[in-house]
Scaffold this motif. Sequence first.
Motif, PDB file in Angstrom:
ATOM      1  N   TYR A 176       5.714  -1.524 -22.949  1.00  0.00           N
ATOM      2  CA  TYR A 176       5.065  -2.747 -22.520  1.00  0.00           C
ATOM      3  C   TYR A 176       4.587  -3.699 -23.660  1.00  0.00           C
ATOM      4  O   TYR A 176       4.877  -4.924 -23.569  1.00  0.00           O
ATOM      5  CB  TYR A 176       3.718  -2.496 -21.385  1.00  0.00           C
ATOM      6  CG  TYR A 176       3.202  -3.609 -21.059  1.00  0.00           C
ATOM      7  CD1 TYR A 176       3.672  -4.215 -19.748  1.00  0.00           C
ATOM      8  CD2 TYR A 176       2.175  -4.308 -21.647  1.00  0.00           C
ATOM      9  CE1 TYR A 176       2.933  -5.567 -19.209  1.00  0.00           C
ATOM     10  CE2 TYR A 176       1.615  -5.250 -21.161  1.00  0.00           C
ATOM     11  CZ  TYR A 176       1.934  -5.916 -19.877  1.00  0.00           C
ATOM     12  OH  TYR A 176       1.406  -6.882 -19.497  1.00  0.00           O
ATOM     13  N   VAL A 177       4.027  -2.940 -24.539  1.00  0.00           N
ATOM     14  CA  VAL A 177       3.582  -3.817 -25.607  1.00  0.00           C
ATOM     15  C   VAL A 177       4.694  -4.204 -26.515  1.00  0.00           C
ATOM     16  O   VAL A 177       4.608  -5.307 -26.997  1.00  0.00           O
ATOM     17  CB  VAL A 177       2.725  -2.721 -26.698  1.00  0.00           C
ATOM     18  CG1 VAL A 177       1.999  -3.617 -27.963  1.00  0.00           C
ATOM     19  CG2 VAL A 177       1.485  -2.370 -25.932  1.00  0.00           C
ATOM     20  N   LEU A 178       5.793  -3.441 -26.853  1.00  0.00           N
ATOM     21  CA  LEU A 178       7.159  -3.936 -27.456  1.00  0.00           C
ATOM     22  C   LEU A 178       7.691  -5.273 -26.676  1.00  0.00           C
ATOM     23  O   LEU A 178       7.896  -6.089 -27.498  1.00  0.00           O
ATOM     24  CB  LEU A 178       7.842  -3.023 -27.613  1.00  0.00           C
ATOM     25  CG  LEU A 178       9.280  -3.223 -28.377  1.00  0.00           C
ATOM     26  CD1 LEU A 178       8.978  -3.412 -29.721  1.00  0.00           C
ATOM     27  CD2 LEU A 178      10.329  -2.002 -28.224  1.00  0.00           C
ATOM     28  N   PRO A 182       7.888  -8.236 -29.709  1.00  0.00           N
ATOM     29  CA  PRO A 182       8.748  -7.417 -30.085  1.00  0.00           C
ATOM     30  C   PRO A 182       8.468  -7.263 -31.755  1.00  0.00           C
ATOM     31  O   PRO A 182       9.143  -6.430 -32.405  1.00  0.00           O
ATOM     32  CB  PRO A 182      10.109  -8.385 -30.075  1.00  0.00           C
ATOM     33  CG  PRO A 182       9.868  -9.294 -28.763  1.00  0.00           C
ATOM     34  CD  PRO A 182       8.130  -9.463 -28.880  1.00  0.00           C
ATOM     35  N   THR A 183       7.842  -8.150 -32.580  1.00  0.00           N
ATOM     36  CA  THR A 183       7.426  -8.069 -33.937  1.00  0.00           C
ATOM     37  C   THR A 183       6.786  -6.742 -34.267  1.00  0.00           C
ATOM     38  O   THR A 183       6.863  -6.158 -35.413  1.00  0.00           O
ATOM     39  CB  THR A 183       6.741  -9.151 -34.378  1.00  0.00           C
ATOM     40  OG1 THR A 183       5.344  -8.888 -33.776  1.00  0.00           O
ATOM     41  CG2 THR A 183       7.253 -10.457 -34.048  1.00  0.00           C
ATOM     42  N   ILE A 184       6.328  -6.049 -33.394  1.00  0.00           N
ATOM     43  CA  ILE A 184       5.717  -4.534 -33.607  1.00  0.00           C
ATOM     44  C   ILE A 184       6.769  -3.674 -33.800  1.00  0.00           C
ATOM     45  O   ILE A 184       6.511  -2.583 -34.313  1.00  0.00           O
ATOM     46  CB  ILE A 184       4.633  -4.225 -32.452  1.00  0.00           C
ATOM     47  CG1 ILE A 184       5.570  -3.768 -31.227  1.00  0.00           C
ATOM     48  CG2 ILE A 184       3.655  -5.323 -32.335  1.00  0.00           C
ATOM     49  CD1 ILE A 184       4.502  -3.001 -30.306  1.00  0.00           C
ATOM     50  N   SER A 185       7.970  -3.946 -33.646  1.00  0.00           N
ATOM     51  CA  SER A 185       8.926  -2.920 -33.841  1.00  0.00           C
ATOM     52  C   SER A 185       8.937  -2.868 -35.330  1.00  0.00           C
ATOM     53  O   SER A 185       9.675  -1.554 -35.734  1.00  0.00           O
ATOM     54  CB  SER A 185      10.226  -3.348 -33.521  1.00  0.00           C
ATOM     55  OG  SER A 185      10.772  -4.764 -34.057  1.00  0.00           O
ATOM     56  N   ARG A 198      -2.234  -8.346 -40.090  1.00  0.00           N
ATOM     57  CA  ARG A 198      -1.937  -9.689 -40.428  1.00  0.00           C
ATOM     58  C   ARG A 198      -2.750 -10.739 -39.829  1.00  0.00           C
ATOM     59  O   ARG A 198      -3.355 -10.489 -39.017  1.00  0.00           O
ATOM     60  CB  ARG A 198      -0.410  -9.947 -39.913  1.00  0.00           C
ATOM     61  CG  ARG A 198      -0.340  -9.633 -38.295  1.00  0.00           C
ATOM     62  CD  ARG A 198       0.945  -9.967 -37.692  1.00  0.00           C
ATOM     63  NE  ARG A 198       0.996  -9.626 -36.418  1.00  0.00           N
ATOM     64  CZ  ARG A 198       2.264  -9.581 -35.441  1.00  0.00           C
ATOM     65  NH1 ARG A 198       3.315  -9.862 -36.106  1.00  0.00           N
ATOM     66  NH2 ARG A 198       1.961  -9.365 -34.284  1.00  0.00           N
ATOM     67  N   LYS A 199      -2.659 -11.948 -40.569  1.00  0.00           N
ATOM     68  CA  LYS A 199      -3.653 -13.090 -40.170  1.00  0.00           C
ATOM     69  C   LYS A 199      -2.837 -13.777 -39.165  1.00  0.00           C
ATOM     70  O   LYS A 199      -3.705 -14.455 -38.231  1.00  0.00           O
ATOM     71  CB  LYS A 199      -3.556 -13.889 -41.266  1.00  0.00           C
ATOM     72  CG  LYS A 199      -4.414 -13.368 -42.376  1.00  0.00           C
ATOM     73  CD  LYS A 199      -4.642 -14.451 -43.654  1.00  0.00           C
ATOM     74  CE  LYS A 199      -5.364 -13.860 -44.843  1.00  0.00           C
ATOM     75  NZ  LYS A 199      -5.619 -14.644 -46.006  1.00  0.00           N
ATOM     76  N   LYS A 204       3.412 -11.356 -42.389  1.00  0.00           N
ATOM     77  CA  LYS A 204       3.794 -10.119 -42.384  1.00  0.00           C
ATOM     78  C   LYS A 204       2.776  -8.958 -42.550  1.00  0.00           C
ATOM     79  O   LYS A 204       1.691  -9.382 -42.555  1.00  0.00           O
ATOM     80  CB  LYS A 204       4.589  -9.816 -43.981  1.00  0.00           C
ATOM     81  CG  LYS A 204       5.911 -10.635 -44.119  1.00  0.00           C
ATOM     82  CD  LYS A 204       6.626 -10.420 -45.373  1.00  0.00           C
ATOM     83  CE  LYS A 204       8.091 -11.183 -45.746  1.00  0.00           C
ATOM     84  NZ  LYS A 204       8.471 -10.637 -47.135  1.00  0.00           N
ATOM     85  N   TRP A 205       3.106  -7.755 -42.166  1.00  0.00           N
ATOM     86  CA  TRP A 205       2.178  -6.822 -41.706  1.00  0.00           C
ATOM     87  C   TRP A 205       1.824  -6.358 -43.059  1.00  0.00           C
ATOM     88  O   TRP A 205       2.448  -6.058 -44.172  1.00  0.00           O
ATOM     89  CB  TRP A 205       2.859  -5.629 -40.841  1.00  0.00           C
ATOM     90  CG  TRP A 205       3.022  -5.843 -39.573  1.00  0.00           C
ATOM     91  CD1 TRP A 205       4.240  -6.068 -38.778  1.00  0.00           C
ATOM     92  CD2 TRP A 205       1.863  -5.971 -38.463  1.00  0.00           C
ATOM     93  NE1 TRP A 205       4.072  -6.525 -37.610  1.00  0.00           N
ATOM     94  CE2 TRP A 205       2.649  -6.316 -37.010  1.00  0.00           C
ATOM     95  CE3 TRP A 205       0.493  -5.966 -38.251  1.00  0.00           C
ATOM     96  CZ2 TRP A 205       2.152  -6.616 -35.939  1.00  0.00           C
ATOM     97  CZ3 TRP A 205      -0.016  -6.146 -37.154  1.00  0.00           C
ATOM     98  CH2 TRP A 205       0.755  -6.603 -35.995  1.00  0.00           C
TER      99      TRP A 205
END
Length: 210
Positions: A176-178, A182-185, A198-199, A204-205
């Motif tokens: 669900y979070v992904l 999708p950037t948490i991938s 990240r700000k 970027k993380w």
Amino acid sequence: MENKRTIIIWLSVTIIVMFALPFAVAGLASECSGMALCMMLFLIVNPIYSAILGYRCGKDIKEMWNLPLVSALAFLAGTWIFFDIHELWFIVYATVYLAIGWTAMAISKHINSSNKGNDIFPFSDAPNTAVFICSHILDGREKILFVSHDADDGAWQFLCGKEHNESDARIVSLKYVLDLDPTISNLNDLPLGYCAQRKSKSDKWVIAKN
């Protein structure tokens, strides 16, 4: 409901192409032009339509596998009724159309299966893994700006980076979070005991140890 509507639409188009067109050719065309139109119908239009129909059926094979058969039978019914010539060649044509439809359906199913196989979940944890997320993200007010992969129990936390209390915590699946972001991938290999910040969502993380 959507599947039924799709099936009805394709059935309607099939009746028009395979059943109504022979009627139009038989009833409206002259003898000379009718022969040419028949050849165009039998050798070009029907095979192309059979391939298109079969390819679409392959995307939902459980519900639509029988439509190529219905299409071939509709062709037989149309030719035998409107031309009044019970030729063996009509059965041959119908068999060829059925073969084309089912071949296209098999190809479509194979392509769809391959695409699904390539759609690999990026995290080593299962998609239904329970994770923590703050209510600010769930209600759309904030973005995911802080992610923690806890060292003690391997739990994931997805937060907006602001102050929270226990009442702000929610539990959802990792998938669900992904789907939500999708950037948490990019954090699929975040080690236990580390966090990422990240700000903004476009930044970027920055990885650090908790």
